[in-house]
Design an enzyme around this catalytic site. Structure first.
Site, mmCIF file in Angstrom:
data_model
loop_
_atom_site.group_PDB
_atom_site.id
_atom_site.type_symbol
_atom_site.label_atom_id
_atom_site.label_comp_id
_atom_site.label_asym_id
_atom_site.label_seq_id
_atom_site.Cartn_x
_atom_site.Cartn_y
_atom_site.Cartn_z
ATOM 1 N N CYS A 80 -1.130 -44.428 -32.578
ATOM 2 C CA CYS A 80 -2.232 -45.308 -32.193
ATOM 3 C C CYS A 80 -3.401 -45.178 -33.178
ATOM 4 C CB CYS A 80 -2.643 -45.027 -30.742
ATOM 5 S SG CYS A 80 -3.625 -46.344 -30.011
ATOM 6 N N HIS A 174 2.123 -44.534 -27.559
ATOM 7 C CA HIS A 174 1.870 -43.105 -27.372
ATOM 8 C C HIS A 174 3.137 -42.355 -26.968
ATOM 9 C CE1 HIS A 174 -2.499 -43.230 -27.776
ATOM 10 N NE2 HIS A 174 -2.422 -44.420 -27.198
ATOM 11 N N GLU A 176 3.813 -39.365 -27.233
ATOM 12 C CA GLU A 176 3.476 -38.037 -26.679
ATOM 13 C C GLU A 176 3.354 -38.053 -25.150
ATOM 14 O OE1 GLU A 176 1.409 -40.008 -28.203
ATOM 15 O OE2 GLU A 176 -0.588 -39.932 -27.282
#
Lengths: 192, 297
Positions: A80, A174, A176
């Protein structure tokens, strides 16, 4: 191995946790540390730049005087706002906004509209099928000829990598928050 | 494609962590905040210090002013609605605000209830003085929590009180959980005391923290104040009157951003704190006629 997570602002703890999980899955002996000061970057095998606000990341890196040190890190993964930091060009940024200009991609900042347009959905990628979270996400609007696309959502590129003397990995979403797969790929490239 | 899910709402708060959210009352202040490195701006008509000084009913800002700010900056824009005023919230959502603060700084609209935040696509942040308030707001759909502190005072004491209260109460939950008696009376009595489902209390006991991002707010006036809140465990800070009621807003805004980035490094904090001019004057809590923190519990 030693992987740094740029620790000024944004999803820092999320990246630390998922990177540690990826090292366990791959059984790689690897330290994962937050970094933000001069002198912390030269012995890194890889750096991850989390999502957050790209304008803030740019300012804090510049105030700390670490732009040149970061540019020398051999392998970098940006998600991002981190992907914006990696890009050669950024649209809809601030007039004075600088990026690392490392990866031959162009991004449009906050390209979907206000937060009510943020979304989540399943996406097919070259690393498998995942649930992906897009938060005030950028769009990857142009890629250079050495860039390999890893995932698209409809027609939009949402993950790509540059393999050469150095390795760069960028996602507009994202990973993660939902998967270890992109971190696993990054760790394996850092290990090569 | 799903929009407005809790993951997406709380996700934006996660990406604001380590950042400073600044109150601004017009486009030029918003530009100063963005340039200083604010992670978001809070658009409102009067900063809390002026609301205190001028009195009267404090309401949602003029949408036109918010639109001017939207045209000026690229970072997320938040705005306040009155506690329980779900129509102000609908209006803010309609003009594309990124986050709504259902705030005790404005005059409450509903004496009993907060906005049913789950009905909205736009995420909400709410204030809390203790764990019960925080969990009630999360149960109503808040995707981010901040301490109430005492807005517009430039006095950090109430924010510190609220941060420590929440930490202590979470510590208590962790101990109950560790001792394996979570099904005993202690958990049941907390369900009654906090007026939230058992599952939410269990989640906090297991996580050892709030299940959403928690910022400090209310009374932050200096870089040291901001770093204090961060060292006490907050994920980031809101600064209300502290910036544009100081003698040099640009300097103060930049210094507070830098202090949050280096909150654990006293030598850097010393450098950051040099020569900033006057911080906002501030008020003793004992002299206040209105305690905003007591609104909307």
């Amino acid at each position: 191995m030693k992987i740094g997570i740029l620790a000024f602002q944004g999803g820092v703890i999320e990246h630390i946790n998922v990177t540690k999980k990826a090292t366990q899955i791959l059984s790689i002996n690897c330290k994962v540390i937050p970094v933000k000061y001069k002198g912390q970057f030269s012995d890194l095998d890889g750096l991850i730049i989390p999502g957050g606000e790209s304008t803030v990341l740019h300012k804090l890196c510049e105030r700390e005087g670490i732009f040149d040190e970061i540019k020398k890190v051999k392998n970098i993964f940006g998600t991002c706002a981190g992907a914006i930091m990696l890009a050669k060009n950024v649209n809809q940024g601030l007039p004075d906004q600088k990026t690392l200009e490392l990866m031959d991609i162009e991004l449009a900042r906050n390209a979907y509209g206000p937060q009510t347009e943020s979304f989540e959905q399943d996406v097919e990628t070259k690393l498998g099928k995942f649930h992906a979270i897009f938060i005030r996400a950028p769009k990857i609007t142009k890629i250079g000829k050495n860039i390999e696309v890893l995932a698209k959502n409809n027609k939009e590129i949402i993950a790509c990598e540059e393999i050469g003397d150095r390795y760069y990995l960028a996602t507009s979403f994202h990973p993660e928050l939902t998967t270890t797969k992109f971190h696993e790929r990054f760790l394996l490239k850092c290990k090569d | 494609m799903e929009k407005g899910t809790f993951t997406v709402k709380s996700g934006l708060a996660q990406m604001l962590k380590g950042g400073v959210i600044m109150d601004v009352t017009n486009a030029s202040q918003a530009a100063i905040a963005e340039k200083a490195g604010a992670v978001a701006v809070m658009a409102l008509e009067r900063v809390p210090a002026d609301i205190r000084a001028q009195g009267g009913v404090a309401r949602m800002s003029d949408p036109l002013m918010i639109k001017e700010i939207q045209k000026t900056v690229t970072i997320p824009i938040m705005a306040k609605c009155r506690i329980g005023h779900f129509v102000e919230a609908q209006i803010l959502e309609a003009i594309g605000i990124d986050y709504i603060d259902e705030s005790e700084v404005l005059t409450p609209a509903d004496p009993d209830s907060h906005v049913d935040k789950k009905k909205f696509k736009v995420p909400f942040v709410c204030g809390a003085r203790n764990l019960g308030e925080a969990l009630r707001r999360i149960n109503e759909g808040a995707a981010m929590i901040r301490t109430k502190g005492e807005a517009g005072t430039g006095n950090i004491v109430e924010a510190v009180r609220h941060i420590k209260t929440i930490s202590l109460e979470i510590e208590n939950l962790k101990n109950i959980n560790k001792n394996g008696n979570k099904n005993s009376n202690s958990f049941e009595s907390l369900v009654r005391e906090y007026r939230v489902p058992n599952a939410l209390i269990e989640q906090v006991a297991k996580l050892g923290r709030l299940p959403v991002v928690n910022f400090a707010a209310g009374g932050i006036a200096t870089p040291a104040d901001a770093a204090l809140c961060m060292q006490l465990g907050c994920d980031g800070v809101f600064v209300g009157s502290g910036i544009f009621k100081s003698s040099d807003p640009t300097k103060m805004a930049t210094a507070i951003v830098n202090a949050v980035a280096h909150f654990d490094d006293p030598k850097t904090l010393a450098k950051i704190s040099e020569g900033l001019g006057d911080a906002m004057k501030g008020l003793e809590i004992a002299t206040l006629n209105t305690k905003m923190a007591e609104r909307g519990i």
